[in-house]
Motif scaffolding. Structure first.
Motif, PDB file in Angstrom:
ATOM      1  N   GLU A 154       0.821  -1.212   0.000  1.00  0.00           N
ATOM      2  CA  GLU A 154       0.000   0.000   0.000  1.00  0.00           C
ATOM      3  C   GLU A 154       0.859   1.268   0.000  1.00  0.00           C
ATOM      4  N   THR A 155       1.954   1.245   0.747  1.00  0.00           N
ATOM      5  CA  THR A 155       2.809   2.426   0.871  1.00  0.00           C
ATOM      6  C   THR A 155       3.866   2.498  -0.221  1.00  0.00           C
ATOM      7  N   GLU A 156       3.812   1.537  -1.153  1.00  0.00           N
ATOM      8  CA  GLU A 156       4.760   1.470  -2.267  1.00  0.00           C
ATOM      9  C   GLU A 156       6.209   1.352  -1.795  1.00  0.00           C
ATOM     10  N   LYS A 157       6.405   0.697  -0.656  1.00  0.00           N
ATOM     11  CA  LYS A 157       7.753   0.439  -0.139  1.00  0.00           C
ATOM     12  C   LYS A 157       8.061  -1.050  -0.246  1.00  0.00           C
ATOM     13  N   ASP A 158       7.487  -1.697  -1.244  1.00  0.00           N
ATOM     14  CA  ASP A 158       7.619  -3.143  -1.382  1.00  0.00           C
ATOM     15  C   ASP A 158       8.884  -3.576  -2.108  1.00  0.00           C
ATOM     16  N   GLN A 159       9.802  -2.653  -2.409  1.00  0.00           N
ATOM     17  CA  GLN A 159      11.029  -3.015  -3.106  1.00  0.00           C
ATOM     18  C   GLN A 159      12.287  -2.763  -2.296  1.00  0.00           C
ATOM     19  N   ASP A 160      12.175  -2.182  -1.089  1.00  0.00           N
ATOM     20  CA  ASP A 160      13.381  -1.907  -0.314  1.00  0.00           C
ATOM     21  C   ASP A 160      13.826  -3.153   0.460  1.00  0.00           C
ATOM     22  N   ASP A 161      14.982  -3.063   1.121  1.00  0.00           N
ATOM     23  CA  ASP A 161      15.545  -4.222   1.819  1.00  0.00           C
ATOM     24  C   ASP A 161      14.631  -4.750   2.908  1.00  0.00           C
ATOM     25  N   ALA A 162      13.939  -3.866   3.612  1.00  0.00           N
ATOM     26  CA  ALA A 162      13.026  -4.306   4.671  1.00  0.00           C
ATOM     27  C   ALA A 162      11.882  -5.116   4.073  1.00  0.00           C
ATOM     28  N   ALA A 163      11.394  -4.699   2.914  1.00  0.00           N
ATOM     29  CA  ALA A 163      10.312  -5.428   2.250  1.00  0.00           C
ATOM     30  C   ALA A 163      10.781  -6.795   1.780  1.00  0.00           C
ATOM     31  N   VAL A 164      12.011  -6.869   1.317  1.00  0.00           N
ATOM     32  CA  VAL A 164      12.562  -8.161   0.893  1.00  0.00           C
ATOM     33  C   VAL A 164      12.605  -9.121   2.077  1.00  0.00           C
ATOM     34  N   GLU A 165      12.976  -8.605   3.238  1.00  0.00           N
ATOM     35  CA  GLU A 165      13.014  -9.435   4.447  1.00  0.00           C
ATOM     36  C   GLU A 165      11.604  -9.888   4.831  1.00  0.00           C
ATOM     37  N   VAL A 166      10.624  -8.991   4.739  1.00  0.00           N
ATOM     38  CA  VAL A 166       9.235  -9.362   5.047  1.00  0.00           C
ATOM     39  C   VAL A 166       8.751 -10.414   4.050  1.00  0.00           C
ATOM     40  N   ASP A 167       9.128 -10.262   2.780  1.00  0.00           N
ATOM     41  CA  ASP A 167       8.752 -11.239   1.763  1.00  0.00           C
ATOM     42  C   ASP A 167       9.328 -12.617   2.095  1.00  0.00           C
ATOM     43  N   ARG A 168      10.592 -12.650   2.522  1.00  0.00           N
ATOM     44  CA  ARG A 168      11.213 -13.920   2.909  1.00  0.00           C
ATOM     45  C   ARG A 168      10.481 -14.524   4.110  1.00  0.00           C
ATOM     46  N   GLN A 169      10.167 -13.687   5.103  1.00  0.00           N
ATOM     47  CA  GLN A 169       9.448 -14.164   6.283  1.00  0.00           C
ATOM     48  C   GLN A 169       8.067 -14.695   5.905  1.00  0.00           C
ATOM     49  N   LEU A 170       7.428 -14.039   4.937  1.00  0.00           N
ATOM     50  CA  LEU A 170       6.102 -14.473   4.496  1.00  0.00           C
ATOM     51  C   LEU A 170       6.155 -15.894   3.954  1.00  0.00           C
ATOM     52  N   TRP A 171       7.121 -16.168   3.089  1.00  0.00           N
ATOM     53  CA  TRP A 171       7.193 -17.503   2.491  1.00  0.00           C
ATOM     54  C   TRP A 171       7.580 -18.555   3.528  1.00  0.00           C
ATOM     55  N   GLU A 172       8.423 -18.181   4.487  1.00  0.00           N
ATOM     56  CA  GLU A 172       8.742 -19.121   5.558  1.00  0.00           C
ATOM     57  C   GLU A 172       7.513 -19.397   6.417  1.00  0.00           C
ATOM     58  N   ALA A 173       6.703 -18.362   6.660  1.00  0.00           N
ATOM     59  CA  ALA A 173       5.487 -18.535   7.464  1.00  0.00           C
ATOM     60  C   ALA A 173       4.454 -19.383   6.720  1.00  0.00           C
ATOM     61  N   VAL A 174       4.362 -19.209   5.397  1.00  0.00           N
ATOM     62  CA  VAL A 174       3.459 -20.052   4.599  1.00  0.00           C
ATOM     63  C   VAL A 174       3.866 -21.519   4.740  1.00  0.00           C
ATOM     64  N   ALA A 175       5.165 -21.771   4.647  1.00  0.00           N
ATOM     65  CA  ALA A 175       5.664 -23.147   4.782  1.00  0.00           C
ATOM     66  C   ALA A 175       5.397 -23.690   6.181  1.00  0.00           C
TER      67      ALA A 175
END
Length: 191
Positions: free
Chosen positions: A34-55
């Motif tokens: 929503e805040t268009e901050k989905d490409q910075d390093d913090a977002a990459v870390e959240v993306d990694r955490q998301l996939w680990e949480a899905v698993a």
């Protein structure tokens, strides 16, 4: 009427906790979009955490609903994993680098042969500057065998992540263009 085995109360609690953890990470991920901050390093870390949480949630649901006999038959005899790496390089001495072969591919192959087939150390030569890299570790039950090379439609198919693999670890090795850029990235990781 079919009755499903619903596991122990502990496995139910574990599945609920994993689901709530996934929900929280998913909400953070959506806010970054929503805040268009989905490409910075913090977002990459959240993306990694998301996939680990899905698993983790999927594993918890499997534990909750799987039959004991299925668990025994699917347990691998050995722990196996795949390491995938990508490193980028800049040629700083083109003449020295290409002297090993007629093109980039042949030059890299010559370096690999000289280093006894050890890919990462083979490319640590003065004519190349190592740039950014990433390393991933995936748990899997079926290691690569020689027949896979003949069966692949494209050689790159062997590098694809199998749906049955579980991402276990990611190591980012970024190379920054300036000290200021490196310090800014370090601050983002602290948040």
């Amino acid at each position: 009427m079919t009755i499903m085995e619903n596991g122990s109360p502990d496995s139910r609690k574990t599945a609920v906790a994993a689901g709530l953890e996934l929900l929280g990470i998913l909400e953070r991920h959506i806010k970054l979009l929503e805040t268009e901050k989905d490409q910075d390093d913090a977002a990459v870390e959240v993306d990694r955490q998301l996939w680990e949480a899905v698993a983790a949630y999927g594993d918890a649901l499997d534990e909750l609903y799987e039959d004991d006999d299925e668990d025994e038959s699917e347990t691998p005899d050995e722990l196996t994993f795949t390491v995938r790496t990508r490193y980028d390089y800049t040629v700083v001495d083109e003449k020295a680098f290409l002297s090993a072969g007629k093109g980039v591919g042949e030059a890299v192959f010559a370096l690999l042969e000289r280093a006894g087939g050890r890919p990462i150390s083979a490319l640590e030569v003065p004519s190349l500057e190592t740039r950014s890299g990433i390393l991933t570790v995936h748990l899997n039950n079926e290691p690569l065998v020689s027949a896979d090379f003949q069966a692949a439609d494209e050689p790159t198919d062997l590098l694809l992540v199998d749906p049955d693999e579980t991402l276990a670890y990611v190591l980012d090795e970024p190379v920054y263009d300036s000290r200021a850029e490196a310090e800014a990235a370090a601050k983002l990781r602290e948040v």
